[in-house]
Scaffold this motif. Structure first.
Motif, PDB file in Angstrom:
ATOM      1  N   THR A   1       7.121  10.307   9.705  1.00 29.61           N
ATOM      2  CA  THR A   1       5.681  10.220   9.481  1.00 29.61           C
ATOM      3  C   THR A   1       5.348   9.147   8.462  1.00 29.61           C
ATOM      4  OG1 THR A   1       5.515  12.593   9.930  1.00 29.61           O
ATOM      5  CG2 THR A   1       3.608  11.543   8.909  1.00 29.61           C
ATOM      6  N   GLN A   2       6.176   9.018   7.428  1.00 29.17           N
ATOM      7  CA  GLN A   2       5.956   7.970   6.436  1.00 29.17           C
ATOM      8  C   GLN A   2       6.083   6.586   7.068  1.00 29.17           C
ATOM      9  OE1 GLN A   2       8.871   9.191   3.516  1.00 29.17           O
ATOM     10  NE2 GLN A   2       7.305  10.096   2.186  1.00 29.17           N
TER      11      GLN A   2
ATOM     12  N   ALA B   1       3.121   3.837   7.341  1.00 25.23           N
ATOM     13  CA  ALA B   1       3.281   2.451   6.887  1.00 25.23           C
ATOM     14  C   ALA B   1       2.911   1.472   7.992  1.00 25.23           C
ATOM     15  CB  ALA B   1       4.721   2.213   6.425  1.00 25.23           C
ATOM     16  N   LEU B   2       3.307   1.774   9.239  1.00 23.12           N
ATOM     17  CA  LEU B   2       2.967   0.903  10.367  1.00 23.12           C
ATOM     18  C   LEU B   2       1.461   0.897  10.621  1.00 23.12           C
ATOM     19  CD1 LEU B   2       5.833   1.723  12.908  1.00 23.12           C
ATOM     20  CD2 LEU B   2       5.466  -0.426  11.691  1.00 23.12           C
ATOM     21  N   ALA B   3       0.837   2.056  10.515  1.00 24.20           N
ATOM     22  CA  ALA B   3      -0.613   2.138  10.713  1.00 24.20           C
ATOM     23  C   ALA B   3      -1.351   1.346   9.641  1.00 24.20           C
ATOM     24  CB  ALA B   3      -1.057   3.599  10.698  1.00 24.20           C
ATOM     25  N   GLN B   4      -0.888   1.436   8.391  1.00 27.21           N
ATOM     26  CA  GLN B   4      -1.524   0.683   7.303  1.00 27.21           C
ATOM     27  C   GLN B   4      -1.331  -0.815   7.496  1.00 27.21           C
ATOM     28  OE1 GLN B   4       0.517   2.675   4.080  1.00 27.21           O
ATOM     29  NE2 GLN B   4      -1.295   3.904   3.573  1.00 27.21           N
TER      30      GLN B   4
ATOM     31  N   ASN C   1     -11.331   0.557  12.745  1.00 30.47           N
ATOM     32  CA  ASN C   1     -11.991   1.798  12.337  1.00 30.47           C
ATOM     33  C   ASN C   1     -11.188   3.024  12.741  1.00 30.47           C
ATOM     34  OD1 ASN C   1     -14.108   0.404  11.205  1.00 30.47           O
ATOM     35  ND2 ASN C   1     -15.458   0.627  12.964  1.00 30.47           N
ATOM     36  N   ALA C   2     -10.599   2.962  13.950  1.00 36.04           N
ATOM     37  CA  ALA C   2      -9.781   4.088  14.413  1.00 36.04           C
ATOM     38  C   ALA C   2      -8.580   4.289  13.499  1.00 36.04           C
ATOM     39  CB  ALA C   2      -9.331   3.850  15.846  1.00 36.04           C
ATOM     40  N   LEU C   3      -7.941   3.195  13.099  1.00 38.13           N
ATOM     41  CA  LEU C   3      -6.798   3.306  12.188  1.00 38.13           C
ATOM     42  C   LEU C   3      -7.237   3.821  10.819  1.00 38.13           C
ATOM     43  CD1 LEU C   3      -4.754   0.062  12.994  1.00 38.13           C
ATOM     44  CD2 LEU C   3      -4.090   2.412  13.467  1.00 38.13           C
ATOM     45  N   GLN C   4      -8.325   3.246  10.308  1.00 37.46           N
ATOM     46  CA  GLN C   4      -8.767   3.583   8.954  1.00 37.46           C
ATOM     47  C   GLN C   4      -9.312   5.005   8.859  1.00 37.46           C
ATOM     48  OE1 GLN C   4     -12.168   1.379   7.505  1.00 37.46           O
ATOM     49  NE2 GLN C   4     -11.410   1.417   5.413  1.00 37.46           N
TER      50      GLN C   4
ATOM     51  N   LYS D   1      -4.813  11.035   9.254  1.00 37.87           N
ATOM     52  CA  LYS D   1      -4.000  12.062   9.907  1.00 37.87           C
ATOM     53  C   LYS D   1      -2.564  12.015   9.390  1.00 37.87           C
ATOM     54  CE  LYS D   1      -2.005  11.349  13.783  1.00 37.87           C
ATOM     55  NZ  LYS D   1      -1.685  11.048  15.203  1.00 37.87           N
ATOM     56  N   TYR D   2      -1.962  10.807   9.333  1.00 40.88           N
ATOM     57  CA  TYR D   2      -0.590  10.691   8.842  1.00 40.88           C
ATOM     58  C   TYR D   2      -0.494  11.060   7.363  1.00 40.88           C
ATOM     59  CZ  TYR D   2       0.969   8.484  13.166  1.00 40.88           C
ATOM     60  OH  TYR D   2       1.306   8.236  14.476  1.00 40.88           O
TER      61      TYR D   2
END
Length: 214
Positions: free
Chosen positions: A15-16, A20-23, A162-165, A171-172
């Motif tokens: 999950t971490q 990190a990938l999402a950020q 926006n979806a990521l932020q 969620k993560y």
């Protein structure tokens, strides 16, 4: 969502990594959005400048056409005899994955496709003016199409960012917080259990020593 994830160290690490990938994805999308917006602003400024120029060019051209019609009669038959422009080519350049068109019109020497016997200089002036209109229209079409494509690309990029932020990253973060809290709680429980076991062993050892002395 967090309650559906089993709190293990493996899930925490996974999950971490996803967080990190999402950020990172959000940062890249934010940079892409800013670059596209800068490109859009340049195109908008160029379009404003072109519209002012092309408006005056159209006014001049239609004025020349009106004069030609008045002095020579309706020149529709001459206009219908003009060749269709087929020297326009389209290429593309990529700006952060957004394909922007590049229109170019083949340069050619001025050539009058009508005779001089039944025409005058007013017809020539109208022809020259509309040649300028054609060239300006090609440039304006390139700019306005680029603005349309950039606007769509910015909108899609904004939606993904926006979806990521607002959805994916929170969620993560919640899952990481949940798993970390659960693991910490397990460590505290394990620590307390080990203290109890150690205390029991010490009591047993003391009892054994007392019995040995007796």
């Amino acid at each position: 969502m967090a309650d559906q994830v089993f709190p293990t160290k493996g899930n925490l690490l996974n999950t971490q990594k996803s967080l990190a990938l999402a950020q990172l994805g959000y940062e890249l999308l934010d940079k892409k959005r800013n670059i596209l917006i800068r490109e859009l602003m340049l195109m908008v400024d160029k379009a404003k400048e072109l519209r002012g120029t092309i408006d005056s060019t159209y006014i001049e051209a239609y004025s020349a056409l009106q004069t030609a019609n008045i002095t020579h009669g309706v020149v529709q038959n001459i206009a219908e005899g003009m060749p269709i422009e087929n020297g326009i080519t389209v290429s593309y350049r990529s700006v952060m994955g957004c394909e922007l068109p590049k229109l170019s019109m083949a340069e050619k020497k001025p050539k009058l496709d009508y005779g001089f016997m039944n025409t005058d200089s007013n017809v020539d002036r109208a022809y020259i003016c509309f040649e300028k209109v054609k060239q300006m229209t090609v440039v304006l079409a390139e700019v306005e199409n680029s603005i349309y494509r950039l606007t769509n690309s910015i909108r899609k990029t904004q939606t993904r960012a926006n979806a990521l932020q607002n959805i994916v990253i929170p969620k993560y973060r919640d899952i990481v917080k949940y798993i970390s809290g659960s693991l910490d709680e397990k460590e505290r429980e394990e620590f307390s259990r080990m203290k109890v076991i150690k205390a029991q062993k010490l009591r047993k050892q003391q009892k054994y020593k007392i019995k040995s002395k007796e």
